[in-house]
Design a protein around this motif. Structure first.
Motif, PDB file in Angstrom:
ATOM      1  N   PRO A 109      -2.391  -0.456   7.063  1.00  0.00           N
ATOM      2  CA  PRO A 109      -3.012   0.656   6.327  1.00  0.00           C
ATOM      3  C   PRO A 109      -3.919   0.215   5.186  1.00  0.00           C
ATOM      4  O   PRO A 109      -4.802   0.972   4.776  1.00  0.00           O
ATOM      5  N   ASP A 110      -3.740  -1.007   4.699  1.00  0.00           N
ATOM      6  CA  ASP A 110      -4.536  -1.465   3.558  1.00  0.00           C
ATOM      7  C   ASP A 110      -5.378  -2.694   3.854  1.00  0.00           C
ATOM      8  O   ASP A 110      -5.952  -3.279   2.925  1.00  0.00           O
ATOM      9  N   ILE A 111      -5.468  -3.099   5.101  1.00  0.00           N
ATOM     10  CA  ILE A 111      -6.296  -4.246   5.478  1.00  0.00           C
ATOM     11  C   ILE A 111      -7.160  -3.846   6.672  1.00  0.00           C
ATOM     12  O   ILE A 111      -6.632  -3.472   7.730  1.00  0.00           O
ATOM     13  N   HIS A 112      -8.473  -3.949   6.504  1.00  0.00           N
ATOM     14  CA  HIS A 112      -9.404  -3.498   7.526  1.00  0.00           C
ATOM     15  C   HIS A 112     -10.466  -4.586   7.735  1.00  0.00           C
ATOM     16  O   HIS A 112     -11.071  -5.061   6.770  1.00  0.00           O
ATOM     17  N   ALA A 113     -10.698  -4.936   8.986  1.00  0.00           N
ATOM     18  CA  ALA A 113     -11.676  -5.962   9.331  1.00  0.00           C
ATOM     19  C   ALA A 113     -12.765  -5.344  10.200  1.00  0.00           C
ATOM     20  O   ALA A 113     -12.515  -4.382  10.941  1.00  0.00           O
ATOM     21  N   TYR A 114     -13.976  -5.917  10.117  1.00  0.00           N
ATOM     22  CA  TYR A 114     -15.067  -5.409  10.957  1.00  0.00           C
ATOM     23  C   TYR A 114     -16.066  -6.523  11.234  1.00  0.00           C
ATOM     24  O   TYR A 114     -16.160  -7.516  10.496  1.00  0.00           O
ATOM     25  N   PHE A 130      -3.833  -4.730  -2.094  1.00  0.00           N
ATOM     26  CA  PHE A 130      -2.495  -5.278  -2.228  1.00  0.00           C
ATOM     27  C   PHE A 130      -1.808  -4.656  -3.453  1.00  0.00           C
ATOM     28  O   PHE A 130      -2.445  -3.945  -4.234  1.00  0.00           O
ATOM     29  N   LEU A 131      -0.536  -4.978  -3.600  1.00  0.00           N
ATOM     30  CA  LEU A 131       0.247  -4.567  -4.775  1.00  0.00           C
ATOM     31  C   LEU A 131       0.161  -3.056  -4.983  1.00  0.00           C
ATOM     32  O   LEU A 131      -0.156  -2.552  -6.057  1.00  0.00           O
TER      33      LEU A 131
END
Length: 831
Positions: free
Chosen positions: A544-549, A598-599
């Protein structure tokens, strides 16, 4: 307009339920604060920053585009009230302006050629305000008025935005009308007699209609003193008003009618003595000798004394305004949007183009008037299916009328000519070129973008654009002189006959010198072309908090026409018509990115790496003509920009937020064999096989001339205006005060740019050294009241915004310095 009318009629037949609630001023301010730092997250539990970069509202962290967002609150407290100041917070953004007309916005080093504006080409960076494309970049020098946020999109965006944007876009969104009464007032006072006032008021006119009125005024004494006129130059005098009327015709249909008027009347823009470099002209015809011949000395050879001695009026007055109508019709599965706009721009400049207190070029100016109309239609799905889409069509028509003039003074002969004519001031004294320039630009496009969710995490997003551009123009220069010795009027039709009628060889040489300095010519360039471009993005939500493209884009910047005059052909009485047009730029862009938090979303780290190849790059050249102020456009073989960027922000608690953003940009000419030569390789006799080019910076003498190449191969050298390393960094800390929720706070914003070239062809004389700037603020806020003191350029760093060469290859380098240290107090309130 027919679809807009249909939407209006549809709105009249829909029942009239109660409008949806609108955020209160307090909640709107909270959203501003949440989006304050670039990409900075709100505290845990707060909402995401919402942007419309892809023509729909969505979280900035989920948009697979390299994008930075600055909220209105951040713009206000950092003093970034225009694009020039915004670039200090955006490492990948470059803004150059020798005056408002001659301005350029570049992203990642690409967008527009460095140098004086040529009306016949377009910017590669789109500039949008509330969805309306602004066709003249001079508008970017105005103050932001009641802005909610600024989105800086990096890389090609042509499959989503109306106008093709090969390098990126600045998307400015103003605060909308509110059905909850609210008002905002901000007053600032500082040194140099700086006074800025901003105000806005909004509220309902009925249960369906809301109004917002905004105004801004900025005044400041100039920072450069002209000893001739006794005036301070480079002042601020910006005034703007904006009105918006929102009509919620139904729950599913709304219209916003907007209008704005802005006027700017600074005493700018002056460049003056910065340094002297040696060219290949004979030593007796270089700046030191020429100045001595007139017993001339500049008021100071230290440019940071900030004094000049202009002998001609200077100003950069411009007026800009327009109206737009935006309609949104929620059809259920999709929303239909119509954006109709009309805009105008009126430019009234005055210049001292030789930059010194001698009458060389006493007039060089191009008053212009632009009008544009645009219509955009978009249909965007409402995000309820595996396959989302945006499709649209865009029409744009622009006309520009320019009345150019250039006048040479009594010192021009010695500065610009050689031989016996150099010693006769009458040869060029009063020589005048009167130019008529017309431009007609029509663009039409259809575009679309899909978002196919193969799984909940994996998305494929292809886009396509089909574009048609047609440009036509007219350029005529009529050259005349009337003084005690010479009198003629030369046109494209009679110049050959006038040359043939000269009674002696010496007379023919003199006439040739005159029409080479200001060339009579007339031509009517035309350009039209279709092109197809597209992109494809693959994005993956790791969590939910890490997105790659990853993205590949194939884009085009429209071809253009030359509207600043053409180089002479071999007869020296006509022009080289083969240079009338310039080919389109073809762009291949490869990009990968990672957006992470993060965090509990207190720490944001966004990364992007890119590689962009531009073929047939549109550049300015001048054929090594020493008396030419404005060059013409030509295509360089290939340019490459590659690098990486990062945006970070950290908000460990509600009292402290920090950010660091950076960019490494490696932007070079891959192939540019016919480039203009730098000043150290200019000004000598023409090089040939018999007389090869002399060493750089070797002045000629009476017995031994130096030889200059007609053009230079600068392949592998850096593009102008681009720092390899750029950073912005800072933060804010606050502590509670009292029992009513008050806060005392301190903030710091810094920036750094490494050295960059300020000449289209890199020159040893025009590098601008790397420098850091520091801005601080400290204040108190409680409820809707905020008062703070600020200092910009705390350490009074002395730096140049740009450096230029004086025409004529004299070796004089002139510069435009950045602002000195400024300070003041700001009081704002909202209620």
């Amino acid at each position: 307009m027919s679809l807009t009318l249909a939407m209006l009629l549809a709105g009249q037949t829909v029942p009239q339920p109660t409008p949806e609630p609108v955020p209160t001023p307090e909640s709107a301010q909270a959203q501003d604060d949440a989006s304050a730092a670039q990409g900075a997250p709100a505290p845990a539990g707060a909402g995401d920053i919402v942007v419309t970069a892809r023509r729909r509202a969505e979280s900035v962290q989920r948009v697979p585009i390299a994008i930075s967002v600055i909220g209105g609150a951040e713009l206000d407290k950092t003093g970034a009230f225009n694009v020039n100041r915004l670039q200090q917070q955006q490492p990948s953004l470059q803004f150059y302006s020798s005056n408002p007309r001659n301005s350029a916005i570049n992203i990642r080093g690409l967008g527009a050629p460095f140098g004086l504006t040529n009306d016949g080409i377009e910017q590669g960076v789109g500039f949008y305000v509330d969805g309306v494309y602004i066709g003249r970049i001079g508008a970017s020098t105005f103050d932001f008025v009641d802005v909610e946020r600024v989105e800086v999109l990096r890389g090609p965006q042509g499959t989503l935005y109306g106008k093709n944007t090969t390098s990126g876009a600045l998307n400015i969104t103003t605060r909308p009308p509110s059905f909850t009464p609210e008002a905002r007032i901000e007053l600032t006072a500082g040194n140099y007699e700086f006074v800025q006032a901003k105000a806005s008021v909004s509220g309902p006119l009925s249960d369906r209609v809301a109004l917002r009125l905004s105004a801004s005024s900025t005044q400041r004494q100039g920072t450069i003193y002209d000893v001739t006129s006794g005036r301070n130059l480079h002042r601020f005098e910006n005034n703007g008003v904006r009105g918006q009327l929102l009509w919620n015709a139904s729950d599913s249909l709304n219209f916003t009618l907007s209008g704005d008027y802005n006027v700017q009347n600074p005493l700018c823009c002056v460049q003056y003595y910065a340094r002297v470099g040696t060219t290949q002209r004979p030593i007796a015809r270089q700046y030191a000798a020429l100045a001595a011949a007139f017993n001339y000395r500049p008021p100071s050879t230290n440019p940071f004394d900030r004094v000049t001695d202009l002998d001609a009026p200077i100003n950069s007055r411009q007026e800009i305004g327009g109206v737009s109508l935006v309609g949104n019709w929620d059809l259920g599965p999709a929303t239909l949007t119509s954006v109709s706009a009309w805009r105008y721009w009126d430019w009234q400049p005055q210049n001292d183009r030789d930059f010194i207190g001698l009458p060389i070029t006493t007039v060089s100016q191009n008053p212009s008037q632009q009008k544009q109309v645009s219509q955009e239609l978009r249909l965007a799905s409402n995000g309820t299916n595996r396959l989302d889409y945006t499709v649209g069509a865009f029409f744009f028509h622009q006309t520009i009328n320019t009345q150019g003039s250039q006048v040479q003074g009594s010192a021009a002969s010695r500065f610009l000519l050689s031989g016996n004519d150099a010693n006769n001031p009458n040869v060029l004294n009063g020589l005048t070129s009167t130019n008529t320039i017309n431009f007609d630009n029509t663009s039409f496009a259809v575009f679309g973008k899909l978002n196919w969710a193969l799984t909940d995490a994996l998305h494929i997003q292809p886009g396509l654009r089909v574009n048609y551009d047609r440009k036509s123009g007219f350029y005529e220069s009529v050259v005349s002189i009337r003084n005690a010795q010479y009198a003629f009027t030369a046109t494209a039709d009679n110049v050959a006959a006038l040359l043939a009628s000269q009674p002696t060889a010496a007379a023919r040489t003199t006439f040739q010198n005159q029409i080479n300095t200001l060339a009579p010519q007339r031509y009517s360039p035309r350009f039209s072309a279709w092109n197809t471009s597209g992109d494809i993005t693959v994005s993956y939500d790791v969590s939910p908090d890490i997105h790659a493209y990853a993205t590949y884009a194939r884009s085009f910047k429209s071809g253009g026409i030359n509207l600043s005059g053409l180089p002479l052909n071999s007869t020296s009485t006509g022009v080289d018509l083969s240079t009338q047009t310039v080919k389109p730029e073809k762009v291949n862009n490869y990009e990968i990115g990672l957006k992470t938090q993060f965090l509990n979303r207190r720490l944001t780290l966004n990364l992007a790496g890119y590689w962009t190849d531009v073929f047939d790059y549109q550049a300015t050249v001048n054929n090594n003509a020493i008396n030419v102020i404005r060059g013409y456009l030509a295509n360089a073989g290939q340019v490459r920009s590659r690098g990486f960027e990062f945006d970070t922000s950290f908000r460990p608690n509600s009292r402290l937020n920090l950010y660091v953003n950076g960019a490494f940009t490696d932007a070079k000419y891959v192939r540019f064999a016919n480039a203009p030569c730098p000043p150290e390789l200019s000004g000598g006799s023409a090089a040939s096989a018999t007389n090869p080019a002399s060493p750089a910076g070797q002045a000629g003498s009476a017995t031994q001339p130096s030889y200059s190449p007609a053009q230079c191969d600068i392949s592998g050298q850096r593009l102008p205006g681009i720092s390899k390393w750029s950073f912005s960094f800072g933060g804010e800390y606050n502590v509670p005060v009292g029992s009513k929720g008050g806060e005392a706070y301190v903030g710091y914003d810094g920036s750094y740019r490494s050295r960059f070239s300020s000449n289209p062809s890199p020159s040893a004389y025009t590098w601008i050294e790397g420098h850091s700037l520091s801005n601080v603020r400290a204040g108190y806020r409680e409820g809707g009241i905020n008062v703070f003191g600020w200092v910009r350029n705390v350490f009074d760093k002395q730096y140049f915004e740009l450096l230029s060469t004086q025409s004529g290859s004299t070796g004089l380098i002139v510069g435009q310095p950045g602002d000195p240290r400024t300070y003041g107090v700001t009081l704002s309130t909202r209620f």
